[in-house]
Enzyme design. Structure first.
Site, PDB file in Angstrom:
ATOM      1  N   ASP A  70      13.626 -59.131  90.968  1.00  0.00           N
ATOM      2  CA  ASP A  70      14.741 -59.953  90.490  1.00  0.00           C
ATOM      3  C   ASP A  70      14.678 -61.341  91.109  1.00  0.00           C
ATOM      4  OD1 ASP A  70      15.106 -58.344  92.707  1.00  0.00           O
ATOM      5  OD2 ASP A  70      17.271 -58.269  92.555  1.00  0.00           O
ATOM      6  N   ASP A  89       5.495 -63.005  80.673  1.00  0.00           N
ATOM      7  CA  ASP A  89       6.094 -63.735  79.538  1.00  0.00           C
ATOM      8  C   ASP A  89       6.983 -64.871  80.044  1.00  0.00           C
ATOM      9  OD1 ASP A  89       4.812 -62.224  77.688  1.00  0.00           O
ATOM     10  OD2 ASP A  89       6.612 -61.453  76.707  1.00  0.00           O
TER      11      ASP A  89
END
Ligand code: NAD
Length: 365
Positions: A224, A252
């Protein structure tokens, strides 16, 4: 010596960008006196329509007999409802292809060419001078493959399983450290060790492997936090090493920092030696998908696939000069101001796939 390349164009824009890339590969091979033999096979929705399976046995056999595979992309709305889901192009072709060919290491360079800084979603001061991050993603383990997986008989619950073995983590960690050695010698291992047991094993094994690479600086980061740091201060990263699903998502995200999915190549390497026993077998493909929204219009950006071919020359054929020739030609094309629609600034004129390919070819020779 001749090299055998399996060409799997696939669906959507796949055939357009792959055929453009084969042209560039032929020209490069001619220039450097490399004997390339291309053979095409079906994959994805196109293979499903023709044979009833997205990964026909002949396609797999051709890949196994080749030194490297050049893949376009698979999938599209036409096959989204195919039953059973295991016959849909991504589930039925991509995942088994990686598994069958033992492709456990996915290398995704996210490089921002300085001439395309304005295409990045980040503020210029965060990316000044360009970006160069390599995401090394484990590709054949983790939650995408773990068993059990599936729906309960009443359809009211579903399960996926995340499993990693020590051996799987060790071999991908070695790929990451070796790659870092070729670059700026910094490796950030990304996990979720505060919650996941597999991540705690991951961190332990990566730390052990690091003992063999004292020249590479190792750090650990929670996934995260990494997702945040990539948009806050991306220049802090050199090599990011991570497991399958985290790598899928982070690569991505890193991709978007460079402005366009249409610019990003990837290499997937395996343990197997290629048929000529000198080089590493690998599969090379753009990071983007089959872009059904623009398929058949001749406007797809072929650069991600062309840069994937450069990685193919480098990693599977051991032809670093040929790889550099392609990368330099692409950089020159961009410097000269050529843009496909996906990387053109608002109001800037855009060219199509063929013209972009021609521009690269002109700068190769
Ligand atoms: P996508 O990458 O195909 O497209 C996302 C967006 O980026 C679209 O607007 C598309 O037009 C654009 N784009 C992508 N590549 C481009 C290029 N070379 N030039 C210009 N624009 C480009 O992702 P998606 O829309 O989420 O998926 C479409 C299909 O592709 C789905 O069926 C998906 O399952 C499949 N897919 C396949 C692969 C693969 O084969 N490796 C990977 C991802 C998605």
């Amino acid at each position: 010596m001749s090299f055998h390349i399996a060409v799997l164009a696939g669906d959507g824009i796949g055939p357009e960008i792959v055929h453009a890339t084969v042209e560039v590969m032929r020209a490069t091979a001619g220039r450097f006196g490399i004997d390339l033999r291309f053979q095409e096979a079906l994959i994805g929705g196109a293979a499903y329509d023709a044979t009833g399976h997205p990964l026909p046995a002949e396609t797999l056999a051709l890949c196994r007999q080749s030194d490297a595979v050049l893949l376009g992309a698979v999938g599209g709305p036409k096959w989204d409802q195919v039953q059973p889901p295991s016959l849909r192009p991504e589930a039925g072709a991509l995942l088994p292809l990686r598994k069958e060919l033992g492709l456990f290491a996915n290398l995704r360079p996210a490089r921002l060419f300085p001439t395309l800084s304005s295409a990045s979603s980040l503020r210029l001061d965060l990316i000044e001078g360009g970006l160069d991050i390599l995401v090394v993603r484990e590709l054949t383990g983790g939650i995408y493959f773990g068993q059990p997986k599936g729906r309960s008989p009443d359809g009211q619950s579903a399960v996926d399983t995340c499993v990693y073995t020590r051996a799987e983590i060790e071999r991908i960690a070695r790929v990451g450290f070796e790659a870092a050695r070729q670059r700026n010698r910094r490796l950030c291992s990304v996990d979720k060790a505060n919650v996941l047991e597999t991540s705690r094993l991951w961190r332990e094994v990566v730390t052990e492997v690091a003992q063999s690479y004292p020249d590479v600086e190792l750090s650990h980061m929670l996934v995260d936090n990494c997702a945040m740091q990539l948009v806050r201060n991306p220049r802090q990263f050199d090599v990011i090493l991570t497991e399958n699903m985290f790598g899928d998502i982070l690569s991505d995200e890193a991709a978007m920092l460079t402005g366009s999915l249409g610019m990003l190549p990837s290499a997937s390497l395996g343990t197997a030696r290629s048929t000529n026993e000198r080089t590493t077998f690998g599969l090379y493909e753009p990071v983007h998908g089959s872009a059904p929204d623009i398929a058949g219009q001749g406007i797809a950006n072929p650069i991600a696939t062309i840069l994937s071919a450069a990685l193919l020359f480098r990693y599977s054929l051991g032809q670093a000069q040929a790889a550099e020739a392609i990368e330099t030609a692409v950089a020159r094309v961009l410097e000269a101001g050529y843009r496909t629609a996906d990387i053109a600034a608002p109001g800037e004129p855009a060219i199509g796939t063929q013209d972009m390919t021609r521009a690269v070819l002109e700068r190769l020779l």
